[in-house]
Design an enzyme around this catalytic site. Structure first.
Site, mmCIF file in Angstrom:
data_model
loop_
_atom_site.group_PDB
_atom_site.id
_atom_site.type_symbol
_atom_site.label_atom_id
_atom_site.label_comp_id
_atom_site.label_asym_id
_atom_site.label_seq_id
_atom_site.Cartn_x
_atom_site.Cartn_y
_atom_site.Cartn_z
ATOM 1 N N LYS A 1 -35.994 -81.435 101.538
ATOM 2 C CA LYS A 1 -36.890 -81.048 100.432
ATOM 3 C C LYS A 1 -37.792 -79.915 101.170
ATOM 4 O O LYS A 1 -38.277 -80.123 102.209
ATOM 5 C CB LYS A 1 -37.749 -82.000 99.912
ATOM 6 C CG LYS A 1 -38.803 -81.500 98.919
ATOM 7 C CD LYS A 1 -39.372 -82.461 98.154
ATOM 8 C CE LYS A 1 -40.649 -83.185 98.766
ATOM 9 N NZ LYS A 1 -41.397 -84.147 97.807
ATOM 10 N N GLY B 1 -74.801 -87.793 85.566
ATOM 11 C CA GLY B 1 -73.513 -88.040 85.915
ATOM 12 C C GLY B 1 -73.388 -88.904 86.918
ATOM 13 O O GLY B 1 -71.850 -89.410 87.398
ATOM 14 N N GLU B 2 -74.219 -88.926 87.740
ATOM 15 C CA GLU B 2 -74.017 -89.771 89.351
ATOM 16 C C GLU B 2 -73.726 -91.300 88.932
ATOM 17 O O GLU B 2 -74.244 -91.915 87.722
ATOM 18 C CB GLU B 2 -75.543 -89.840 89.983
ATOM 19 C CG GLU B 2 -75.775 -88.392 90.716
ATOM 20 C CD GLU B 2 -76.832 -88.589 91.500
ATOM 21 O OE1 GLU B 2 -77.591 -89.695 91.895
ATOM 22 O OE2 GLU B 2 -77.339 -87.644 91.944
ATOM 23 N N ARG C 1 -51.442 -87.625 101.048
ATOM 24 C CA ARG C 1 -50.572 -86.778 101.630
ATOM 25 C C ARG C 1 -51.054 -85.784 102.495
ATOM 26 O O ARG C 1 -50.547 -85.325 103.282
ATOM 27 C CB ARG C 1 -50.203 -86.020 100.453
ATOM 28 C CG ARG C 1 -49.103 -86.896 99.512
ATOM 29 C CD ARG C 1 -48.706 -86.082 98.294
ATOM 30 N NE ARG C 1 -49.842 -85.673 97.535
ATOM 31 C CZ ARG C 1 -49.597 -84.758 96.365
ATOM 32 N NH1 ARG C 1 -48.553 -84.397 95.940
ATOM 33 N NH2 ARG C 1 -50.741 -84.539 95.609
ATOM 34 N N THR D 1 -40.076 -83.283 92.248
ATOM 35 C CA THR D 1 -39.102 -83.797 93.584
ATOM 36 C C THR D 1 -37.963 -84.333 92.723
ATOM 37 O O THR D 1 -36.837 -84.074 92.955
ATOM 38 C CB THR D 1 -39.864 -84.689 94.427
ATOM 39 O OG1 THR D 1 -40.934 -83.777 94.936
ATOM 40 C CG2 THR D 1 -39.013 -85.065 95.255
HETATM 41 C C1 R5P Z 1 -44.355 -86.327 99.266
HETATM 42 O O1 R5P Z 1 -43.880 -86.527 100.129
HETATM 43 C C2 R5P Z 1 -43.926 -87.687 98.109
HETATM 44 O O2 R5P Z 1 -43.390 -88.615 99.054
HETATM 45 C C3 R5P Z 1 -43.584 -87.519 96.844
HETATM 46 O O3 R5P Z 1 -42.292 -86.913 97.235
HETATM 47 C C4 R5P Z 1 -44.353 -86.509 96.318
HETATM 48 O O4 R5P Z 1 -45.555 -87.045 96.230
HETATM 49 C C5 R5P Z 1 -43.644 -86.183 95.050
HETATM 50 O O5 R5P Z 1 -44.448 -85.228 94.210
HETATM 51 P P1 R5P Z 1 -44.135 -84.477 92.848
HETATM 52 O O6 R5P Z 1 -44.033 -85.289 91.976
HETATM 53 O O7 R5P Z 1 -45.209 -83.624 92.604
HETATM 54 O O8 R5P Z 1 -42.920 -83.680 93.093
#
Ligand code: R5P
Length: 320
Positions: A197, A43-44, A100, A231
């Site tokens: 959020k 797999g490498e 992130r 989100t």
């Molecule tokens: C996070 O702060 C990004 O800007 C997006 O809001 C986030 O990646 C969205 O993630 P999800 O679709 O899992 O809510």
């Protein structure tokens, strides 16, 4: 003409987003360089560049989304090109994964975005091109030039042509405000609103407090990425509860993890517009409400300008 420079620069791709890579070289009127990327039986990843790059300016296209093999393949390709004496190596990372985790929010956490920046630099990259990094400060994690292109203008132009009634551009979280502000500049008579959020876990968010008015308006939610869709789905439900007419979504990176495509299809969102920084069009279960715009000309133009020593900033400088 660009053809006169063909001898001076080459473009290679990893396996993360071959369709985008082909569109980029198509924009430039050239072919992809030949590079073998295969696997050992265990797999490498094994890479071998099949043409000389000695003294050449080289670009490697690879988005670093999960699985981490995409990142590993990029690192190994850069190493192979470095050891083959390329003059310079630009890592073209349309979607920069691990972004992130760009700071410690709790004790004993990593800063993965910085680690990935170190890995790419140590492998031998001399420049990076990316599109809509999760946070602008990630540029500072690199001590080599990084051009952070933006697809906001592309998304905005798509929605501008729709001439939606009474548009309000909504940031699903505070981090999205610079993007929504830029977006709203090009949409006539638009207003803005912002959600506060709260992330309850990696795949759970609470989006209930809204600053701004959405009643009797057409909502366009704008963000850098859609991962689980939580989100956007939560925000859409909330604005509809508050009397919005309908909801559209614009995001640069359609990561669409887990069962997010099914959830988004069932959601009240009318249309979801993303770009091809991720290989979205190749998804088998892509709902018809998902529209994909291409960043190939944006990235192709950036590569051309770098090769010709021209300004790249016009491609990502925001309008005033
Ligand atoms: C996070 O702060 C990004 O800007 C997006 O809001 C986030 O990646 C969205 O993630 P999800 O679709 O899992 O809510």
């Amino acid at each position: 003409m660009i053809s006169e420079k063909f001898e001076d620069f080459k473009i290679f791709t990893g396996n993360s987003n071959i369709f985008l890579a082909k569109s980029i070289v198509g924009y430039l009127g050239m072919n992809l360089g030949e590079i073998l990327s295969t696997r050992f039986p265990d797999g490498e990843i094994y890479v071998r560049c099949l043409e000389s790059v000695r003294g050449k300016e080289v670009f490697v296209i690879q988005s670093t989304y999960s699985p981490s093999d995409n990142l590993m393949e990029l690192l190994i390709m850069i190493d192979a090109l470095k050891r083959a004496s390329a003059r310079s190596i630009c890592a073209v990372i349309p979607f920069f994964g691990y972004a992130r985790q760009d700071r410690k929010t709790k004790s004993r956490e990593p800063i993965s975005a910085k680690l990935v920046a170190n890995l790419i630099t140590v492998a031998g990259a001399t420049r990076v091109i990316s599109v809509d990094l999760h946070a602008g400060q990630i540029q500072g994690f690199f001590d080599i030039p990084l051009d952070n292109l933006t697809a906001v203008l592309l998304l905005r132009s798509y929605f501008k042509d729709k001439e939606l009634k009474n548009p309000v551009i909504v940031a699903p979280d505070v981090g999205a405000v610079p993007r929504t502000t830029e977006f709203s500049k090009g949409i006539r008579n638009s207003t803005q609103a912002i959600f506060v959020k709260k992330r309850l876990g990696p795949d759970e968010v609470e989006t209930s407090r809204l600053i701004g008015e959405v009643k009797d308006k057409t909502v366009i939610l704008v963000d850098d990425a859609i991962h689980t869709g939580g989100t956007m789905i939560n925000a859409a439900e909330e604005v509809l509860k508050r009397g919005a007419i309908e909801v559209y979504v614009g995001a640069t990176h359609g990561v669409f993890a887990l069962d997010s495509l099914e959830k988004l299809e069932k959601s009240a969102i009318k249309e979801i517009v993303v770009t091809d920084t991720m290989p979205v069009s190749q998804r088998t279960n892509l709902p018809s409400k998902v529209k994909v715009l291409s960043v190939a000309s944006l990235i192709g133009e950036a590569i051309k300008r770098i090769v010709f020593h021209e300004s790249v900033s016009e491609l990502f400088e925001k309008s005033s």
